[in-house]
Motif scaffolding. Structure first.
Motif, short mmCIF file in Angstrom:
data_model
loop_
_atom_site.label_atom_id
_atom_site.label_comp_id
_atom_site.label_asym_id
_atom_site.label_seq_id
_atom_site.Cartn_x
_atom_site.Cartn_y
_atom_site.Cartn_z
N GLY A 327 178.76 47.22 30.31
CA GLY A 327 178.71 46.37 31.50
C GLY A 327 177.63 45.32 31.53
N GLU A 328 177.14 44.89 30.33
CA GLU A 328 176.16 43.80 30.25
C GLU A 328 174.99 43.99 31.21
OE1 GLU A 328 174.38 40.94 28.53
OE2 GLU A 328 176.38 41.42 27.87
N GLY A 329 174.48 45.22 31.28
CA GLY A 329 173.28 45.44 32.07
C GLY A 329 173.52 45.66 33.55
N ASN A 330 174.79 45.79 33.95
CA ASN A 330 175.07 45.99 35.38
C ASN A 330 175.12 47.46 35.77
OD1 ASN A 330 175.32 43.21 35.88
ND2 ASN A 330 177.43 43.20 35.13
N LEU A 331 174.91 48.36 34.79
CA LEU A 331 174.92 49.78 35.10
C LEU A 331 173.69 50.15 35.92
CD1 LEU A 331 175.98 51.51 31.76
CD2 LEU A 331 177.42 50.70 33.62
N THR A 332 173.89 51.04 36.87
CA THR A 332 172.74 51.58 37.62
C THR A 332 172.85 53.09 37.60
OG1 THR A 332 173.98 51.39 39.69
CG2 THR A 332 172.51 49.56 39.12
N ALA A 333 171.72 53.73 37.59
CA ALA A 333 171.69 55.19 37.53
C ALA A 333 170.49 55.72 38.29
CB ALA A 333 171.66 55.67 36.08
N HIS A 334 170.64 56.94 38.81
CA HIS A 334 169.55 57.62 39.49
C HIS A 334 168.96 58.62 38.51
CE1 HIS A 334 167.77 60.73 42.21
NE2 HIS A 334 167.29 59.63 42.77
N VAL A 335 167.66 58.51 38.23
CA VAL A 335 166.99 59.38 37.28
C VAL A 335 166.06 60.32 38.03
CG1 VAL A 335 165.57 59.48 35.20
CG2 VAL A 335 167.07 57.52 35.59
N GLN A 336 166.23 61.63 37.81
CA GLN A 336 165.43 62.60 38.55
C GLN A 336 165.05 63.76 37.64
OE1 GLN A 336 167.45 64.21 41.95
NE2 GLN A 336 165.58 65.00 42.89
N LEU A 337 163.83 64.23 37.81
CA LEU A 337 163.36 65.39 37.05
C LEU A 337 163.59 66.65 37.89
CD1 LEU A 337 161.94 66.58 34.58
CD2 LEU A 337 159.76 66.17 35.73
N LYS A 338 164.45 67.54 37.39
CA LYS A 338 164.75 68.80 38.07
C LYS A 338 164.34 69.95 37.16
CE LYS A 338 168.71 67.13 40.78
NZ LYS A 338 170.15 67.34 41.06
N GLU A 339 163.21 70.58 37.51
CA GLU A 339 162.65 71.68 36.71
C GLU A 339 162.45 71.23 35.27
OE1 GLU A 339 165.23 74.98 37.34
OE2 GLU A 339 164.58 75.27 39.41
N ASP A 340 163.25 71.74 34.31
CA ASP A 340 163.04 71.38 32.90
C ASP A 340 164.07 70.38 32.39
OD1 ASP A 340 165.28 72.96 32.94
OD2 ASP A 340 164.75 74.12 31.15
N THR A 341 164.75 69.68 33.30
CA THR A 341 165.83 68.77 32.91
C THR A 341 165.68 67.41 33.57
OG1 THR A 341 167.35 70.65 32.67
CG2 THR A 341 168.34 68.46 32.78
N ILE A 342 165.83 66.35 32.76
CA ILE A 342 165.91 65.00 33.31
C ILE A 342 167.39 64.70 33.55
CG2 ILE A 342 165.53 62.55 32.84
CD1 ILE A 342 163.19 63.34 31.08
N VAL A 343 167.75 64.47 34.80
CA VAL A 343 169.14 64.23 35.17
C VAL A 343 169.35 62.74 35.41
CG1 VAL A 343 170.99 64.75 36.79
CG2 VAL A 343 169.31 66.51 36.23
N VAL A 344 170.26 62.15 34.66
CA VAL A 344 170.61 60.74 34.83
C VAL A 344 172.03 60.69 35.39
CG1 VAL A 344 170.85 58.51 33.69
CG2 VAL A 344 169.16 60.15 32.85
#
Length: 389
Positions: A327-344
């Motif tokens: 998507g030519e840089g149009n992607l958006t994502a929420h990044v969160q650290l949950k315990e021992d996992t980075i969730v994107v």
């Protein structure tokens, strides 16, 4: 998750968005001075080891075959007061300070095997012989054939390669004695028509003279093969002369194999456009090699991603894959650290169906390969990719 030029690490320390930092396995992007201190602490030997290790992993993943090598140098212009020698910059058509980097590419897979800016006081041609040990260390074997341009012309090096039973093909250099030799060969022989097998060259009118010569300064071995190609290109006839120690291949095979040396030039072009190959953050060759190794690593990762996405994407350029799939840089994502996992967690986008299967049950897939799902460069966190439906 977007293509963006970053001039200062400090600009990423936005208190409202720590996603970039989390994906690096840290809670906050480090200060730029710390990054420079880290880079200065790395030795040239460590950089070279890192570069070799990338090549070894690529070979293990079958991104590298190692039978036919394209070899070339790339000059990166340097501005400022750096203590560097001046050289001709082809793209700018002028002489200026530059870092010269020697690249070795696997012709069949078009992946980079090794690169270095550390010439140790030697010419590019002399570096070819030093490269053989490194290439064998990476691929586990000597190459079958090497292809390079006239900038590597050296009769003594040709003889050494011949003794090592490594075939090579290059362009006949226009020294005055060489030009006189070619004229003499043309006068004594007759051009014979040939047909190319490549779909892009089948319709070209071409003829050749295929002879041997022993008039190579510094070369005292057996005679070398000279192939003079007379071809009609863009309504004009032109002559290109090849020098090789390959007596086993047909002349058209030698010519078409050498034509594929252009793949390394295409790689340079794409890396300049997509990965900013010519963007220097430091005039030090060591730093340049380190950052170039990181660029090669990212390029290999993109190659694996395209391969896994499907056969129709495998041959796409990185820029096109980024544009049409990501998507030519149009992607958006929420990044969160949950315990021992980075969730994107990605917001919905049109082509996510291509990527979803690749990241489904990713921890299980990794464990089945005998690899721990904890990622060392993510501070030993696990990584989970999710897509909104």
């Amino acid at each position: 998750f977007r293509k963006k030029r970053i001039f200062h690490l400090d600009a990423l320390n936005n208190p409202e968005d720590n996603g970039f930092a989390l994906l690096c396995g840290i809670t906050r992007v480090v200060d730029s001075t710390l990054e420079y201190q880290f880079r200065n602490s790395i030795t040239l030997k460590q950089v070279d080891h890192f570069t070799k290790e990338i090549g070894k992993r690529a070979a293990k993943l079958e991104l590298i075959i190692g039978d036919i090598l394209n070899i070339d140098t790339h000059t990166t212009p340097v501005y400022g007061k750096a203590n560097l020698k001046k050289t001709k910059i082809g793209s700018k058509n002028k002489v200026m300070k530059a870092i010269i980097t020697l690249f070795v590419q696997d012709q069949e897979t078009q992946r980079m095997i090794y690169h270095t800016s550390n010439f140790r006081g030697k010419s590019p041609a002399e570096m070819l012989l030093m490269l053989m040990k490194t290439i064998k260390e990476i691929t586990g074997k000597n190459p079958g054939h090497m292809l390079f341009d006239m900038g590597f012309w050296n009769g003594t090096v040709f003889e050494c390669l011949d003794l090592m039973k490594i075939k090579f093909t290059t362009i006949y250099k226009n020294y005055p004695k060489n030009v006189a030799n070619i004229k003499e060969i043309i006068l004594k022989n007759t051009f014979k028509p040939i047909k190319f097998t490549s779909s892009t060259r089948k319709r070209l009118k071409a003829e050749i003279i295929d002879v041997t010569t022993n008039r190579i300064s510094g070369y005292s071995g057996r005679e070398l093969r000279v192939i003079i190609l007379h071809v009609k290109w863009k309504k004009k006839w032109k002559i290109v002369t090849f020098l090789t120690n390959d007596f086993d291949s047909l002349a058209v095979e030698v010519i078409e194999r050498y034509a594929k040396r252009w793949r390394i030039e295409n790689w340079f072009k794409e890396m300049i456009e997509y990965s900013h190959l010519d963007a220097l953050s430091s005039p030090k060759p060591k730093d340049h090699d380190l950052i170039t190794a990181c660029r090669v690593l990212v390029d290999d990762a993109m190659t694996l991603l395209k391969h896994d996405a499907g056969r129709e994407f495998a041959c796409m350029s990185n820029a096109r894959f980024f544009r049409e799939v990501l998507g030519e840089g149009n992607l958006t994502a929420h990044v969160q650290l949950k315990e021992d996992t980075i969730v994107v967690r990605f917001k919905r986008f049109d082509t996510q169906h291509i990527l979803e299967p690749l990241f489904e049950n990713i921890d299980k897939k990794i464990e089945e390969l005998g690899i721990k799902p904890q990622i060392p460069w993510l501070n030993n966190y696990k990584l989970k990719i999710e897509f909104e439906q």
